[in-house]
Design a protein around this motif. Structure first.
Motif, PDB file in Angstrom:
ATOM      1  N   TYR A  15       0.886  -1.176   0.049  1.00 11.45           N
ATOM      2  CA  TYR A  15      -0.158  -0.003  -0.068  1.00 11.45           C
ATOM      3  C   TYR A  15       0.996   1.376  -0.035  1.00 11.45           C
ATOM      4  O   TYR A  15       0.363   2.329   0.391  1.00 11.45           O
ATOM      5  CB  TYR A  15      -0.877   0.090   1.084  1.00 11.45           C
ATOM      6  N   PHE A  16       2.078   0.985  -0.616  1.00  8.42           N
ATOM      7  CA  PHE A  16       2.934   2.408  -0.475  1.00  8.42           C
ATOM      8  C   PHE A  16       2.304   3.463  -1.136  1.00  8.42           C
ATOM      9  O   PHE A  16       2.390   4.692  -0.993  1.00  8.42           O
ATOM     10  CB  PHE A  16       4.302   1.922  -1.079  1.00  8.42           C
ATOM     11  N   PRO A  17       1.827   3.478  -2.592  1.00  7.29           N
ATOM     12  CA  PRO A  17       1.120   4.363  -3.184  1.00  7.29           C
ATOM     13  C   PRO A  17       0.135   5.146  -2.367  1.00  7.29           C
ATOM     14  O   PRO A  17       0.133   6.305  -2.178  1.00  7.29           O
ATOM     15  CB  PRO A  17       0.565   3.812  -4.551  1.00  7.29           C
ATOM     16  N   GLU A  18      -0.768   4.253  -1.770  1.00  8.86           N
ATOM     17  CA  GLU A  18      -1.892   4.756  -0.778  1.00  8.86           C
ATOM     18  C   GLU A  18      -1.192   5.509   0.245  1.00  8.86           C
ATOM     19  O   GLU A  18      -1.711   6.642   0.743  1.00  8.86           O
ATOM     20  CB  GLU A  18      -2.807   3.806  -0.322  1.00  8.86           C
ATOM     21  N   LYS A  19      -0.374   4.907   0.863  1.00  8.75           N
ATOM     22  CA  LYS A  19       0.507   5.469   2.132  1.00  8.75           C
ATOM     23  C   LYS A  19       0.882   6.707   1.878  1.00  8.75           C
ATOM     24  O   LYS A  19       1.092   7.830   2.586  1.00  8.75           O
ATOM     25  CB  LYS A  19       1.207   4.703   2.926  1.00  8.75           C
ATOM     26  N   ILE A  20       1.594   6.964   0.512  1.00  8.70           N
ATOM     27  CA  ILE A  20       2.288   8.189   0.220  1.00  8.70           C
ATOM     28  C   ILE A  20       1.306   9.374  -0.036  1.00  8.70           C
ATOM     29  O   ILE A  20       1.285  10.304   0.519  1.00  8.70           O
ATOM     30  CB  ILE A  20       3.185   7.943  -1.033  1.00  8.70           C
ATOM     31  N   TRP A  21       0.159   8.839  -0.749  1.00  9.44           N
ATOM     32  CA  TRP A  21      -0.984   9.959  -0.869  1.00  9.44           C
ATOM     33  C   TRP A  21      -1.508  10.309   0.528  1.00  9.44           C
ATOM     34  O   TRP A  21      -1.869  11.427   0.569  1.00  9.44           O
ATOM     35  CB  TRP A  21      -2.089   9.286  -1.781  1.00  9.44           C
ATOM     36  N   SER A  22      -1.554   9.371   1.345  1.00 10.50           N
ATOM     37  CA  SER A  22      -2.092   9.971   2.711  1.00 10.50           C
ATOM     38  C   SER A  22      -1.428  10.835   3.295  1.00 10.50           C
ATOM     39  O   SER A  22      -1.837  11.713   4.041  1.00 10.50           O
ATOM     40  CB  SER A  22      -2.174   8.410   3.696  1.00 10.50           C
ATOM     41  N   CYS A  28       0.541  18.630  -1.222  1.00 12.88           N
ATOM     42  CA  CYS A  28      -0.434  18.768  -2.502  1.00 12.88           C
ATOM     43  C   CYS A  28      -1.051  20.256  -2.378  1.00 12.88           C
ATOM     44  O   CYS A  28      -1.461  20.824  -3.449  1.00 12.88           O
ATOM     45  CB  CYS A  28      -1.317  17.645  -2.649  1.00 12.88           C
ATOM     46  N   ASN A  29      -1.567  20.599  -1.365  1.00 14.47           N
ATOM     47  CA  ASN A  29      -2.160  21.865  -0.964  1.00 14.47           C
ATOM     48  C   ASN A  29      -1.150  23.051  -1.463  1.00 14.47           C
ATOM     49  O   ASN A  29      -1.478  23.912  -2.033  1.00 14.47           O
ATOM     50  CB  ASN A  29      -2.682  22.101   0.344  1.00 14.47           C
ATOM     51  N   LYS A  30      -0.032  22.859  -1.011  1.00 15.53           N
ATOM     52  CA  LYS A  30       1.015  23.657  -1.193  1.00 15.53           C
ATOM     53  C   LYS A  30       1.318  23.788  -2.888  1.00 15.53           C
ATOM     54  O   LYS A  30       1.494  24.967  -3.322  1.00 15.53           O
ATOM     55  CB  LYS A  30       2.519  23.317  -0.616  1.00 15.53           C
ATOM     56  N   TYR A  31       1.323  22.903  -3.594  1.00 16.41           N
ATOM     57  CA  TYR A  31       1.475  22.939  -4.959  1.00 16.41           C
ATOM     58  C   TYR A  31       0.261  22.951  -5.707  1.00 16.41           C
ATOM     59  O   TYR A  31       0.364  22.717  -6.949  1.00 16.41           O
ATOM     60  CB  TYR A  31       2.444  21.799  -5.453  1.00 16.41           C
ATOM     61  N   ASN A  32      -0.757  23.020  -5.193  1.00 17.53           N
ATOM     62  CA  ASN A  32      -2.113  22.985  -5.719  1.00 17.53           C
ATOM     63  C   ASN A  32      -2.501  21.702  -6.596  1.00 17.53           C
ATOM     64  O   ASN A  32      -2.868  21.543  -7.615  1.00 17.53           O
ATOM     65  CB  ASN A  32      -2.295  24.441  -6.969  1.00 17.53           C
ATOM     66  N   TYR A  33      -2.117  20.646  -6.181  1.00 15.27           N
ATOM     67  CA  TYR A  33      -2.438  19.389  -6.523  1.00 15.27           C
ATOM     68  C   TYR A  33      -3.690  18.597  -5.855  1.00 15.27           C
ATOM     69  O   TYR A  33      -3.655  19.206  -4.756  1.00 15.27           O
ATOM     70  CB  TYR A  33      -1.098  18.398  -6.716  1.00 15.27           C
ATOM     71  N   PRO A  55       0.418   7.521   6.948  1.00 16.69           N
ATOM     72  CA  PRO A  55       1.339   8.030   5.912  1.00 16.69           C
ATOM     73  C   PRO A  55       2.744   7.507   5.666  1.00 16.69           C
ATOM     74  O   PRO A  55       3.263   7.119   6.776  1.00 16.69           O
ATOM     75  CB  PRO A  55       1.265   9.568   6.275  1.00 16.69           C
ATOM     76  N   LYS A  56       2.938   7.364   4.573  1.00 15.24           N
ATOM     77  CA  LYS A  56       4.485   6.973   4.200  1.00 15.24           C
ATOM     78  C   LYS A  56       5.087   8.463   3.875  1.00 15.24           C
ATOM     79  O   LYS A  56       4.636   9.119   2.819  1.00 15.24           O
ATOM     80  CB  LYS A  56       4.689   6.163   3.009  1.00 15.24           C
ATOM     81  N   LYS A 128       7.304   2.796  10.679  1.00 17.28           N
ATOM     82  CA  LYS A 128       5.829   3.429  10.415  1.00 17.28           C
ATOM     83  C   LYS A 128       6.099   4.513   9.163  1.00 17.28           C
ATOM     84  O   LYS A 128       5.202   4.364   8.335  1.00 17.28           O
ATOM     85  CB  LYS A 128       5.134   3.737  11.689  1.00 17.28           C
ATOM     86  N   ASN A 129       7.009   5.364   9.452  1.00 14.60           N
ATOM     87  CA  ASN A 129       7.056   6.436   8.489  1.00 14.60           C
ATOM     88  C   ASN A 129       7.451   5.963   7.198  1.00 14.60           C
ATOM     89  O   ASN A 129       7.232   6.907   6.156  1.00 14.60           O
ATOM     90  CB  ASN A 129       7.606   7.714   9.152  1.00 14.60           C
ATOM     91  N   ASP A 130       8.148   5.000   7.286  1.00 18.44           N
ATOM     92  CA  ASP A 130       8.758   4.595   5.883  1.00 18.44           C
ATOM     93  C   ASP A 130       7.777   3.640   5.268  1.00 18.44           C
ATOM     94  O   ASP A 130       8.097   2.839   4.269  1.00 18.44           O
ATOM     95  CB  ASP A 130      10.079   3.925   5.928  1.00 18.44           C
ATOM     96  N   GLY A 131       6.309   3.342   5.833  1.00 18.45           N
ATOM     97  CA  GLY A 131       5.421   2.719   5.339  1.00 18.45           C
ATOM     98  C   GLY A 131       5.318   1.304   5.676  1.00 18.45           C
ATOM     99  O   GLY A 131       4.423   0.402   5.341  1.00 18.45           O
ATOM    100  N   PHE A 132       5.965   0.827   6.782  1.00 26.18           N
ATOM    101  CA  PHE A 132       6.095  -0.447   7.224  1.00 26.18           C
ATOM    102  C   PHE A 132       5.207  -0.542   8.150  1.00 26.18           C
ATOM    103  O   PHE A 132       4.966   0.276   8.927  1.00 26.18           O
ATOM    104  CB  PHE A 132       7.314  -1.175   7.637  1.00 26.18           C
ATOM    105  N   GLU A 133       4.408  -1.978   8.499  1.00 20.34           N
ATOM    106  CA  GLU A 133       3.459  -2.118   9.463  1.00 20.34           C
ATOM    107  C   GLU A 133       4.106  -2.282  10.882  1.00 20.34           C
ATOM    108  O   GLU A 133       3.500  -2.132  11.878  1.00 20.34           O
ATOM    109  CB  GLU A 133       2.567  -3.414   9.113  1.00 20.34           C
TER     110      GLU A 133
END
Length: 158
Positions: A15-22, A28-33, A55-56, A128-133
């Protein structure tokens, strides 16, 4: 520069992509994405937006040639350099780099960042911050001595 992420490790979804998005909300707000720009494509590759993903906030990589620098643009991909290569997040800059070393002894593993050894609670936070459970999952992946960098896309530092 391309950062490629696995969607499975040892047969388990990362779930790395999902965790990155989280963890990209403020970025994203900073760059208007916004995720809407990527949502359709993400659903086509099996993006799981039904779970509450922790979040990752960074990634750990080898960088023997010192290519990664603050300010460089990150291109987030899964299946990089394959026919089904897919960009799953907007391009954003590297905020900072930290050096990481992982050492394994008989019954113990140690992590140092920028030369400072981490306490077990800090290793848990890093994992956890690197996305591992869990720390166990982290050390199962990094199961040999390792020297590399942490690529940060947020203001987090250890």
């Amino acid at each position: 520069m391309i950062l490629s992420f696995k969607t499975k490790i040892n047969g388990k979804p990362t779930y790395f992509p999902e965790k990155i998005w989280s963890g990209l909300g403020d970025v994203c707000n900073k760059y208007n994405y916004c995720i809407d720009e990527f949502h359709t494509g993400l659903m086509n590759v099996g993006f799981d937006d039904q779970r509450d993903h922790k979040p990752k906030l960074h990634t750990i990589r080898k960088d023997d040639k010192n290519r990664w620098k603050p300010g460089m643009m990150i291109d987030f991909f899964i299946n990089a350099r394959q026919k089904d290569m897919f960009r799953f997040a907007p391009r954003i800059p590297v905020v900072s780099i930290q050096y990481i070393g992982i050492l394994h002894y008989r019954d113990n593993s140690e992590v140092n960042i920028d030369g400072r050894y981490l306490f077990p609670s800090e290793v848990e936070k890093l994992a956890k911050n690197d996305g591992f459970e869990s720390v166990d999952d982290f050390f199962q992946y990094f199961n040999e001595d390792y020297n590399g960098i942490i690529i940060h896309w947020t203001n987090l530092k250890y």
